[in-house]
Enzyme design. Structure first.
Site, PDB file in Angstrom:
ATOM      1  N   HIS A 112       0.765  -1.304  -0.065  1.00 51.27           N
ATOM      2  CA  HIS A 112      -0.214   0.027   0.217  1.00 51.27           C
ATOM      3  C   HIS A 112       1.037   0.904  -0.230  1.00 51.27           C
ATOM      4  O   HIS A 112       1.754   1.015   0.709  1.00 51.27           O
ATOM      5  CB  HIS A 112      -1.123   0.365   1.304  1.00 51.27           C
ATOM      6  CG  HIS A 112      -1.948   1.074   0.817  1.00 51.27           C
ATOM      7  ND1 HIS A 112      -2.076   2.259   1.193  1.00 51.27           N
ATOM      8  CD2 HIS A 112      -3.440   0.516   0.487  1.00 51.27           C
ATOM      9  CE1 HIS A 112      -3.269   2.804   1.367  1.00 51.27           C
ATOM     10  NE2 HIS A 112      -4.353   2.182   0.792  1.00 51.27           N
ATOM     11  N   ASP A 146      -8.610  -5.103   0.062  1.00 54.03           N
ATOM     12  CA  ASP A 146      -8.144  -5.965  -0.804  1.00 54.03           C
ATOM     13  C   ASP A 146      -7.963  -7.496  -0.526  1.00 54.03           C
ATOM     14  O   ASP A 146      -8.795  -8.955  -1.640  1.00 54.03           O
ATOM     15  CB  ASP A 146      -7.759  -5.937  -2.221  1.00 54.03           C
ATOM     16  CG  ASP A 146      -8.373  -4.426  -2.359  1.00 54.03           C
ATOM     17  OD1 ASP A 146      -9.477  -4.203  -2.587  1.00 54.03           O
ATOM     18  OD2 ASP A 146      -8.262  -3.690  -2.592  1.00 54.03           O
TER      19      ASP A 146
END
Ligand code: CMC
Length: 433
Positions: free
Chosen positions: A308, A366
């Site tokens: 991320h 996710d």
């Protein structure tokens, strides 16, 4: 926002340059570079916005080093445990959690707006049955702007609030319609006696032939998934919504821009990609091969659902999503699910691998969401549309905040030009009369 002090830049600048340093409520201070070009003739260069605050905002705060996510100051863990998605929507839009009367009124208003104009169903027919649901979402949500001329004055708070309600209410109906269209099943009308998530589950998974009674454990799980996706400060799709909105475009067009941006595999498209990846890995014995592929710079493969831009620690949403995954699989008697076990093992191996440790690559939101959605009966090509359904409130809250900001101007970045210098067209290209 507080002005703290000024920073002085003089190397290479044509003159001494004073820039203010601003301090927000929490998080790193920022250098206000608005007058930099005027003072020095230089721009800043930050292609991925890694060091750039594109706006000021009071909606969501992330501390990526510590793995903290707050909506309007409240930790995501507390919101996921104690609130419903619609309470979180109210919070994101209004800044405070609703009291009993306020939430009742908000839920009733949302419920009354869940139906879409009947004419909208014709838009679906223009798409191939095998069109990706996100392609349909981009077309159909964009088309909403042609239905609501009554409330498109973006300077009017009343109109903006009505657009927010319409979008939060209608996007689930459209998401479910995308699925029904691609499977050849009839569209389901919303039912006002059901709550937001029950209603969506019925429109998505029910048919007119049967009564649909959603399992409360699964309803709560989906509600939590929506909470976890509701906002994430200035991520790519939210920044896209803001940029589109900065020109004065209408809210439906702006949210459509956000949906388009979300579709990419580096952003919301990752949940679909994770499940595809896990299915491709297939077995625990193949994990090392795929980990090695992810580490190989010559191989474009990345471990989907890992890494991320902001979180350099465990994504707090991923932890909650993993717990939700456990709950849902247990409820459905799928605790031995092969894909979930594979995901847990892949996570364990990656988190012990030097490459992932050094680069601070942890599972993101996710990673587990696809497994939960799959268990809920939602096909993988719908996963990103589900993300869009949760994120719609965040997009609209940011759009509204931006329009109300007295400092708001059209977003217009500059560039570092690397093309040809000024030159004349060669003689052989000059047309003679
Ligand atoms: N697998 C293998 N290597 C990775 C991964 C990964 N998933 N993610 C990052 N890296 C490596 C990357 O190769 C780079 O290595 P080096 O420094 O040697 O060149 C380093 O880690 C930094 O990566 P980056 O691409 O420069 O980082 P970024 O901040 O630009 O990208 C990201 C962040 C999320 C796009 C990226 O981590 C990624 O592609 N992850 C997989 C896709 C994914 O799961 N996306 C969902 C994001 S969370 C939900 C959302 O916001 O939508």
């Amino acid at each position: 926002m507080t002005k703290l002090r000024s920073v002085t830049l003089n190397e290479k600048a044509q003159s001494l340059c004073e820039l203010p340093i601003l301090s927000g409520a929490t998080g790193p201070d920022v250098v206000d570079i608005q007058t930099l070009y005027q003072q020095t003739g230089m721009f800043t260069y930050d292609p991925g916005f890694t060091s750039t605050a594109s706006c000021s905002s009071a909606i969501t705060y992330i501390d990526g080093e510590k793995g903290i996510l707050l909506y309007r100051g409240y930790p995501i863990e507390q919101l996921a445990e104690h609130c419903t998605f619609l309470e979180v929507c109210y919070l994101l839009l209004n800044g405070e959690l609703p009291d009993t009367d306020e939430i009742q009124k908000f839920e009733d208003t949302i419920t009354l707006h869940t139906m879409v104009h009947d004419q909208l169903t014709n838009f679906f027919k223009g798409f191939r049955r095998d069109a990706h649901p996100m392609a349909i979402m981009v077309g159909v949500v964009g088309a909403l702007s042609s239905f609501y001329h009554d409330a498109l004055d973006i300077k009017s708070k009343k109109d903006r609030d009505l657009s927010a309600i319409r979008l939060i209410a209608k996007v689930p109906t459209i998401v479910a319609m995308c699925h029904k269209y691609s499977t050849g099943l009839p569209f389901m009308y919303p039912q006002n006696k059901l709550n937001y998530v029950e209603n969506f589950m019925r429109m998505m998974l029910g048919t007119p032939c049967d009564e649909f009674s959603p399992n409360p454990v699964l309803v709560r799980a989906l509600d939590r998934i929506l909470i976890l996706h509701a906002d994430h400060e200035q991520n790519a799709s939210t920044s896209t919504v803001r940029l589109a909105g900065s020109s004065g475009a209408n809210p439906y067009a702006c949210i459509t821009a956000g949906i388009a941006c979300l579709w990419g595999a580096a952003h919301g498209g990752a949940n679909e990609a994770v499940l595809n990846m896990l299915e491709e890995i297939g077995d625990v014995s193949n994990i090392t091969t795929f980990i090695n592929k992810a580490k190989d710079k010559r191989d474009p493969f990345r471990l989907m659902g890992f890494g991320h831009r902001v979180y350099k620690n465990y994504d707090p949403r991923a932890k909650l999503m993993r717990d939700t995954c456990h709950e849902v699989l247990t409820e459905l008697g799928l605790h031995d699910d092969k894909i979930f076990k594979l995901a847990l093992e892949l996570e364990r191996i990656a988190l012990e691998d030097q490459y992932f440790v050094e680069k601070k690559l942890y599972p993101n939101v996710d990673y587990y969401s696809g497994i939960v959605l799959h268990a809920l009966g939602i096909p993988s090509n719908m996963f990103t549309a589900m993300f869009a359904m949760g994120r719609t409130v965040g997009w609209i809250a940011h759009w509204d905040e931006m329009i109300a900001d007295p400092e708001q101007r059209i977003g217009r970045p500059r560039q570092l030009y690397t093309g040809a210098a000024k030159r004349d067209i060669p003689p052989q290209h000059i047309k003679r009369a």
